[in-house]
Design an enzyme around this catalytic site. Structure first.
Site, short mmCIF file in Angstrom:
data_model
loop_
_atom_site.label_atom_id
_atom_site.label_comp_id
_atom_site.label_asym_id
_atom_site.label_seq_id
_atom_site.Cartn_x
_atom_site.Cartn_y
_atom_site.Cartn_z
N LYS A 127 32.76 55.62 36.17
CA LYS A 127 31.85 55.17 36.08
C LYS A 127 30.44 56.06 35.94
N LEU A 128 29.18 55.57 35.19
CA LEU A 128 28.15 56.83 34.82
C LEU A 128 27.40 57.09 36.02
N ALA A 147 40.92 48.63 48.93
CA ALA A 147 41.60 50.05 48.55
C ALA A 147 40.62 50.88 47.58
N GLY A 182 35.11 48.06 48.23
CA GLY A 182 35.90 47.54 49.30
C GLY A 182 36.57 48.23 50.00
N TYR A 242 35.05 41.52 30.66
CA TYR A 242 35.39 42.45 31.89
C TYR A 242 34.55 40.81 32.42
N LYS A 249 35.32 37.51 34.90
CA LYS A 249 35.12 37.65 35.92
C LYS A 249 34.61 36.12 36.21
N THR A 267 44.62 39.56 36.10
CA THR A 267 43.57 39.97 38.10
C THR A 267 43.07 38.44 38.40
N ALA A 281 32.93 38.48 30.84
CA ALA A 281 34.21 36.97 30.82
C ALA A 281 34.74 36.49 31.55
N THR A 311 29.68 39.50 40.63
CA THR A 311 28.57 40.47 39.40
C THR A 311 28.18 39.64 39.09
N ASP A 312 26.79 40.98 38.54
CA ASP A 312 25.39 40.41 37.72
C ASP A 312 26.14 40.07 36.24
N GLU A 313 26.92 40.90 35.78
CA GLU A 313 27.64 41.09 34.61
C GLU A 313 27.63 39.30 33.77
N VAL A 370 26.53 60.06 26.87
CA VAL A 370 25.07 58.84 26.83
C VAL A 370 24.92 58.00 25.82
N ILE A 383 47.26 40.47 43.87
CA ILE A 383 46.84 38.52 44.39
C ILE A 383 47.39 38.18 43.60
P1 NAD Z 1 37.05 49.79 41.81
O1 NAD Z 1 37.79 49.36 39.94
O2 NAD Z 1 37.15 50.41 42.45
O3 NAD Z 1 38.27 48.84 42.91
C1 NAD Z 1 39.59 47.40 42.58
C2 NAD Z 1 40.44 47.48 43.38
O4 NAD Z 1 41.15 46.28 43.17
C3 NAD Z 1 41.11 49.14 43.51
O5 NAD Z 1 41.64 49.66 44.94
C4 NAD Z 1 41.89 48.34 43.38
O6 NAD Z 1 44.09 48.69 43.11
C5 NAD Z 1 42.34 46.55 43.34
N1 NAD Z 1 42.87 45.72 42.04
C6 NAD Z 1 42.55 45.68 40.83
N2 NAD Z 1 44.18 44.37 40.77
C7 NAD Z 1 44.63 44.05 41.53
C8 NAD Z 1 45.27 43.44 41.31
N3 NAD Z 1 45.97 41.94 40.78
N4 NAD Z 1 45.97 42.70 43.43
C9 NAD Z 1 45.36 43.50 44.27
N5 NAD Z 1 44.34 44.69 44.11
C10 NAD Z 1 44.42 44.56 43.02
O7 NAD Z 1 36.15 47.92 41.79
P2 NAD Z 1 34.50 48.38 42.44
O8 NAD Z 1 33.71 48.68 41.67
O9 NAD Z 1 35.17 48.48 44.39
O10 NAD Z 1 34.55 46.65 42.63
C11 NAD Z 1 35.04 45.52 43.52
C12 NAD Z 1 34.58 44.52 43.13
O11 NAD Z 1 32.98 44.35 42.84
C13 NAD Z 1 35.18 43.77 41.63
O12 NAD Z 1 35.39 42.71 42.16
C14 NAD Z 1 33.92 43.70 40.97
O13 NAD Z 1 33.80 43.16 40.29
C15 NAD Z 1 32.47 43.73 42.02
N6 NAD Z 1 31.85 44.22 41.55
C16 NAD Z 1 32.02 45.74 40.87
C17 NAD Z 1 30.42 46.44 41.45
C18 NAD Z 1 30.34 47.68 41.16
O14 NAD Z 1 28.81 48.35 40.35
N7 NAD Z 1 31.06 48.50 40.87
C19 NAD Z 1 28.98 45.52 40.99
C20 NAD Z 1 29.22 43.96 41.50
C21 NAD Z 1 30.08 43.40 41.37
O1 DAU Z 2 26.66 45.29 36.31
C1 DAU Z 2 27.83 45.53 37.96
C2 DAU Z 2 28.91 45.69 36.92
O2 DAU Z 2 27.98 47.08 36.94
C3 DAU Z 2 29.55 45.88 37.27
O3 DAU Z 2 30.20 44.64 37.43
C4 DAU Z 2 30.74 47.18 37.32
O4 DAU Z 2 32.52 46.37 38.04
C5 DAU Z 2 30.45 47.91 36.85
O5 DAU Z 2 31.62 48.76 36.33
C6 DAU Z 2 29.70 48.33 36.62
O6 DAU Z 2 29.20 48.17 34.87
P1 DAU Z 2 28.15 49.06 34.37
O7 DAU Z 2 29.39 48.79 32.89
O8 DAU Z 2 26.66 48.72 33.94
O9 DAU Z 2 29.04 50.25 34.48
P2 DAU Z 2 28.67 51.60 33.80
O10 DAU Z 2 29.24 52.48 34.85
O11 DAU Z 2 30.51 52.11 33.48
O12 DAU Z 2 27.43 52.18 33.07
C7 DAU Z 2 26.72 51.84 33.49
C8 DAU Z 2 25.31 52.34 32.16
O13 DAU Z 2 25.94 53.52 32.06
C9 DAU Z 2 26.10 51.05 31.08
O14 DAU Z 2 24.82 51.66 30.30
C10 DAU Z 2 26.68 52.27 30.61
C11 DAU Z 2 26.08 53.64 30.42
N1 DAU Z 2 27.25 54.32 30.57
C12 DAU Z 2 28.34 54.68 30.42
C13 DAU Z 2 29.25 55.61 30.88
C14 DAU Z 2 30.74 55.60 31.81
C15 DAU Z 2 26.55 55.69 29.58
O15 DAU Z 2 25.51 55.87 28.79
N2 DAU Z 2 28.00 57.04 29.14
C16 DAU Z 2 28.77 56.61 30.32
O16 DAU Z 2 29.69 57.47 29.68
#
Ligand code: NAD
Ligand code: DAU
Length: 339
Positions: free
Chosen positions: A191-192, A9, A13, A152, A156, A104, A154, A128-130, A208, A59
């Site tokens: 997110k950014l 959701a 996903g 986050y 993952k 989680t 650590a 994730t690449d993190e 920023v 989960i």
């Molecule tokens: P998101 O925060 O948009 O969604 C996370 C989903 O997980 C939500 O629907 C939430 O309700 C569900 N969830 C959280 N805890 C739960 C639990 N305990 N049981 C069941 N459901 C639960 O996240 P996203 O950005 O879609 O990321 C999805 C996956 O991809 C994550 O594992 C994240 O680490 C990974 N990922 C994200 C990014 C990114 O840039 N967003 C990049 C690389 C990997």
């Molecule tokens: O690299 C993959 C990861 O990317 C995922 O695993 C994470 O779930 C996802 O949240 C994302 O992490 P980041 O920390 O890179 O994403 P975020 O969008 O939070 O931030 C992107 C960049 O922008 C980062 O360098 C921080 C910066 N930023 C973010 C926010 C929210 C700002 O400068 N200002 C902001 O307000």
């Protein structure tokens, strides 16, 4: 195949489920806790599809997981494979409130792995690449050392190691797919990219962090979704596959491009205190998953333009977020109110 998609959701996903319903014959069961980031709105265009089922649950709850895997909860046949997206995903929230991240990622992943082991199910962990930490030059490969920086990343990383232990110890046919920074429709505006788009459209400040020269390796969520599907179908058990986007970009350039696309004013940019432990640059080599036949289709310039257009056109999706609990989160995080 009947697929269990945990965390379906959320942003990536739900994009993945949409793709699988469109591009495969899979039947998809989503198990999701519906945290603030998980939304039924993300299913709006496929909720009525007879191949889609939704179960509300966590989960880390073994009974909920067993019921859904054995077909009871979604009134159907047993599941054949699990793809786990379920996670807490915002680095800033992991710094202020890490507990849900531990629950989680550690307990939740463990419960899923045990359930998969009992039933000998194929398992894909979305990661994730993190987990590799920050890299100044070059790109991370799957053999790079794991050096996570935040609660986050650590937690993952811990989940990834547990997944690998289930392959090595029990022979579970598990794979891991690590993505770079995703963007696209349905991303929660903490997110950014969506934060900057919505703030620019409302004339709010664009916060920023630090000098804004941190670099992210952007991948469109549909490209990451296809990579995960590829790993599910063609990945070798026990292996890790990186899926990085085709373009890297410093944050400040992303923000300036969003300003252009929304016709906002550059004076909205505001430098704010940097994120503690902020990773400077991420970059992934995707050679291994490319060798399986995957490649990204969406370049960042084009994908960002489409994403801005999507947020402009889909006010129904984000208005309830921007007028709800998100306002309080924003005030805590940024010390100011939204317009
Ligand atoms: P998101 O925060 O948009 O969604 C996370 C989903 O997980 C939500 O629907 C939430 O309700 C569900 N969830 C959280 N805890 C739960 C639990 N305990 N049981 C069941 N459901 C639960 O996240 P996203 O950005 O879609 O990321 C999805 C996956 O991809 C994550 O594992 C994240 O680490 C990974 N990922 C994200 C990014 C990114 O840039 N967003 C990049 C690389 C990997
Ligand atoms: O690299 C993959 C990861 O990317 C995922 O695993 C994470 O779930 C996802 O949240 C994302 O992490 P980041 O920390 O890179 O994403 P975020 O969008 O939070 O931030 C992107 C960049 O922008 C980062 O360098 C921080 C910066 N930023 C973010 C926010 C929210 C700002 O400068 N200002 C902001 O307000």
């Amino acid at each position: 195949m009947r697929l269990l998609v945990c965390g379906g959701a959320g942003f990536i996903g739900s994009n993945f489920v949409r793709l699988r319903l469109r591009e495969s014959e899979d039947e998809v069961v989503v198990l999701d806790k519906l945290t603030y980031a998980g939304r039924r709105e993300n299913f709006h265009d496929f909720a009525e599809d007879p191949r889609f089922h939704f179960v509300h649950g966590a989960i880390e709850d073994p009974e909920a997981v067993a019921a859904v895997l054995d077909g009871g909860a979604a009134g159907g046949a047993p599941v054949q494979a699990i793809v786990n997206f379920a996670a807490e995903t915002h680095v800033d929230r992991s710094i202020s409130e890490p507990d849900a991240f531990v629950r989680t990622h550690a307990q939740g992943t463990y419960v899923l792995l045990e359930a998969a082991r009992e039933r000998d199910l194929r398992y894909v962990q979305v990661s994730t690449d993190e987990v590799y930490g920050s890299i100044e030059d070059g790109s991370f490969t799957e053999d790079s050392p794991l050096r996570p920086s935040s609660p986050y990343s650590a937690t993952k990383t811990g989940a990834d190691l547990l997944v690998q232990s289930y392959f090595h110890t029990y022979g579970l046919p598990a794979t891991i797919c690590r993505g770079s920074n995703n963007y696209g429709p349905y991303q929660y505006p903490e997110k950014l990219i969506p934060l900057m788009i919505l703030n620019a459209l409302h004339g709010d400040a664009l916060p920023v962090y630090g000098d804004g020269m941190q670099v992210r390796n952007w991948i469109h969520a549909t490209d990451f979704g296809r990579a995960i599907g590829h790993v599910l179908e063609h990945g070798a058990p026990g292996e890790v596959y990186n899926a990085g986007g085709p373009d890297e970009c410093p944050n400040m350039e992303v923000v300036k491009r969003i300003i252009e696309l929304t016709s906002a004013d550059e004076s909205l940019i505001e430098y704010v205190t940097d994120r503690p432990g902020h990773d400077r640059r991420y970059s992934l080599s995707s050679a291994k998953v490319r060798a399986l036949g995957w490649e990204p289709r969406v370049r960042f310039a084009e994908g960002l333009e489409q994403t801005v257009a999507w947020y402009r056109e889909n006010t129904w999706w984000w208005e309830p977020i921007r007028s709800g609990d998100y306002r309080a989160y924003y005030e805590r995080q940024y010390g100011r109110s939204l317009a």
